[in-house]
Design a protein around this motif. Sequence first.
Motif, PDB file in Angstrom:
ATOM      1  N   UNK A   9       0.856  -1.037   0.000  1.00  0.00           N
ATOM      2  CA  UNK A   9       0.210   0.044   0.074  1.00  0.00           C
ATOM      3  C   UNK A   9       0.899   1.151   0.032  1.00  0.00           C
ATOM      4  N   UNK A  10       2.029   1.235   0.994  1.00  0.00           N
ATOM      5  CA  UNK A  10       2.844   2.568   0.862  1.00  0.00           C
ATOM      6  C   UNK A  10       3.387   2.660  -0.489  1.00  0.00           C
ATOM      7  N   UNK A  11       3.965   1.550  -1.012  1.00  0.00           N
ATOM      8  CA  UNK A  11       4.903   1.732  -2.428  1.00  0.00           C
ATOM      9  C   UNK A  11       3.652   2.223  -3.506  1.00  0.00           C
ATOM     10  N   UNK A  12       2.686   1.681  -3.407  1.00  0.00           N
ATOM     11  CA  UNK A  12       1.712   1.898  -4.369  1.00  0.00           C
ATOM     12  C   UNK A  12       1.113   3.471  -4.200  1.00  0.00           C
ATOM     13  N   UNK A  13       1.062   4.030  -3.183  1.00  0.00           N
ATOM     14  CA  UNK A  13       0.895   5.449  -3.005  1.00  0.00           C
ATOM     15  C   UNK A  13       2.015   6.254  -3.174  1.00  0.00           C
ATOM     16  N   UNK A  16       2.148   6.169  -7.203  1.00  0.00           N
ATOM     17  CA  UNK A  16       1.028   7.005  -7.760  1.00  0.00           C
ATOM     18  C   UNK A  16       1.424   8.421  -7.891  1.00  0.00           C
ATOM     19  N   UNK A  17       1.883   8.751  -6.617  1.00  0.00           N
ATOM     20  CA  UNK A  17       2.298  10.215  -6.320  1.00  0.00           C
ATOM     21  C   UNK A  17       3.511  10.623  -7.403  1.00  0.00           C
ATOM     22  N   UNK A  18       4.565   9.799  -7.406  1.00  0.00           N
ATOM     23  CA  UNK A  18       5.496   9.932  -8.410  1.00  0.00           C
ATOM     24  C   UNK A  18       5.164  10.090  -9.894  1.00  0.00           C
ATOM     25  N   UNK A  19       4.130   9.319 -10.113  1.00  0.00           N
ATOM     26  CA  UNK A  19       3.584   9.272 -11.548  1.00  0.00           C
ATOM     27  C   UNK A  19       2.794  10.587 -11.916  1.00  0.00           C
ATOM     28  N   UNK A  20       2.111  10.837 -10.665  1.00  0.00           N
ATOM     29  CA  UNK A  20       1.173  12.064 -11.075  1.00  0.00           C
ATOM     30  C   UNK A  20       1.894  13.401 -10.963  1.00  0.00           C
ATOM     31  N   UNK A  21       3.009  13.440 -10.399  1.00  0.00           N
ATOM     32  CA  UNK A  21       4.009  14.747 -10.239  1.00  0.00           C
ATOM     33  C   UNK A  21       4.990  14.709 -11.560  1.00  0.00           C
ATOM     34  N   UNK A  22       4.776  13.376 -12.320  1.00  0.00           N
ATOM     35  CA  UNK A  22       5.559  13.391 -13.615  1.00  0.00           C
ATOM     36  C   UNK A  22       7.018  13.317 -13.158  1.00  0.00           C
ATOM     37  N   UNK A  23       7.344  12.717 -12.135  1.00  0.00           N
ATOM     38  CA  UNK A  23       8.918  12.543 -11.443  1.00  0.00           C
ATOM     39  C   UNK A  23       9.152  11.093 -12.056  1.00  0.00           C
ATOM     40  N   UNK A  24       9.802  10.848 -13.107  1.00  0.00           N
ATOM     41  CA  UNK A  24       9.887   9.714 -13.497  1.00  0.00           C
ATOM     42  C   UNK A  24      11.264   9.036 -13.504  1.00  0.00           C
ATOM     43  N   UNK A  25      11.902   9.547 -12.646  1.00  0.00           N
ATOM     44  CA  UNK A  25      13.557   9.238 -12.530  1.00  0.00           C
ATOM     45  C   UNK A  25      13.968   7.939 -11.951  1.00  0.00           C
ATOM     46  N   UNK A  26      15.070   7.962 -11.256  1.00  0.00           N
ATOM     47  CA  UNK A  26      15.520   6.669 -10.575  1.00  0.00           C
ATOM     48  C   UNK A  26      14.803   6.386  -9.740  1.00  0.00           C
ATOM     49  N   UNK A  29      11.582   4.586 -10.550  1.00  0.00           N
ATOM     50  CA  UNK A  29      11.953   3.294 -11.021  1.00  0.00           C
ATOM     51  C   UNK A  29      12.336   2.310  -9.923  1.00  0.00           C
ATOM     52  N   UNK A  30      12.809   2.783  -9.024  1.00  0.00           N
ATOM     53  CA  UNK A  30      13.145   1.981  -7.735  1.00  0.00           C
ATOM     54  C   UNK A  30      11.615   1.601  -6.886  1.00  0.00           C
ATOM     55  N   UNK A  31      11.012   2.761  -6.799  1.00  0.00           N
ATOM     56  CA  UNK A  31       9.690   2.462  -6.217  1.00  0.00           C
ATOM     57  C   UNK A  31       8.854   1.371  -7.144  1.00  0.00           C
ATOM     58  N   UNK A  32       8.719   1.468  -8.283  1.00  0.00           N
ATOM     59  CA  UNK A  32       7.806   0.698  -9.415  1.00  0.00           C
ATOM     60  C   UNK A  32       8.372  -0.828  -9.233  1.00  0.00           C
ATOM     61  N   UNK A  33       9.918  -0.973  -9.145  1.00  0.00           N
ATOM     62  CA  UNK A  33      10.346  -2.394  -8.774  1.00  0.00           C
ATOM     63  C   UNK A  33      10.012  -2.733  -7.407  1.00  0.00           C
ATOM     64  N   UNK A  34      10.075  -2.086  -6.446  1.00  0.00           N
ATOM     65  CA  UNK A  34       9.831  -2.470  -4.956  1.00  0.00           C
ATOM     66  C   UNK A  34       8.265  -2.661  -5.160  1.00  0.00           C
ATOM     67  N   UNK A  35       7.445  -2.083  -5.590  1.00  0.00           N
ATOM     68  CA  UNK A  35       6.090  -2.203  -5.501  1.00  0.00           C
ATOM     69  C   UNK A  35       5.764  -3.507  -6.269  1.00  0.00           C
ATOM     70  N   UNK A  36       6.281  -3.749  -7.336  1.00  0.00           N
ATOM     71  CA  UNK A  36       5.994  -5.134  -8.288  1.00  0.00           C
ATOM     72  C   UNK A  36       6.473  -6.433  -7.308  1.00  0.00           C
ATOM     73  N   UNK A  37       7.588  -6.135  -6.863  1.00  0.00           N
ATOM     74  CA  UNK A  37       8.327  -7.302  -5.863  1.00  0.00           C
ATOM     75  C   UNK A  37       7.359  -7.752  -4.659  1.00  0.00           C
TER      76      UNK A  37
END
Length: 64
Positions: A9-13, A16-26, A29-37
């Motif tokens: 839940x925390x990583x999903x939030x 979502x915040x990073x994608x909404x803010x259009x901050x698609x940096x490293x 990517x790390x948050x997305x990988x951890x969320x998937x894991x």
Amino acid sequence: MVLSVSAVVLLGIALAVLLRARRLGALAATVAVLFGFFLASTGLADPIRTALSSLAHLVTQISI
């Protein structure tokens, strides 16, 4: 009172915040990988896998 929040839940939030803010940096990517894991170890893993498999099968059946 103890409040317990899942890492998924925390990583999903956070994602979502990073994608909404259009901050698609490293960081995103790390948050997305951890969320998937972490999501892979939940009960949602099998329904997601089944849905993606069905979608892939549907796409391969499309002929133009």
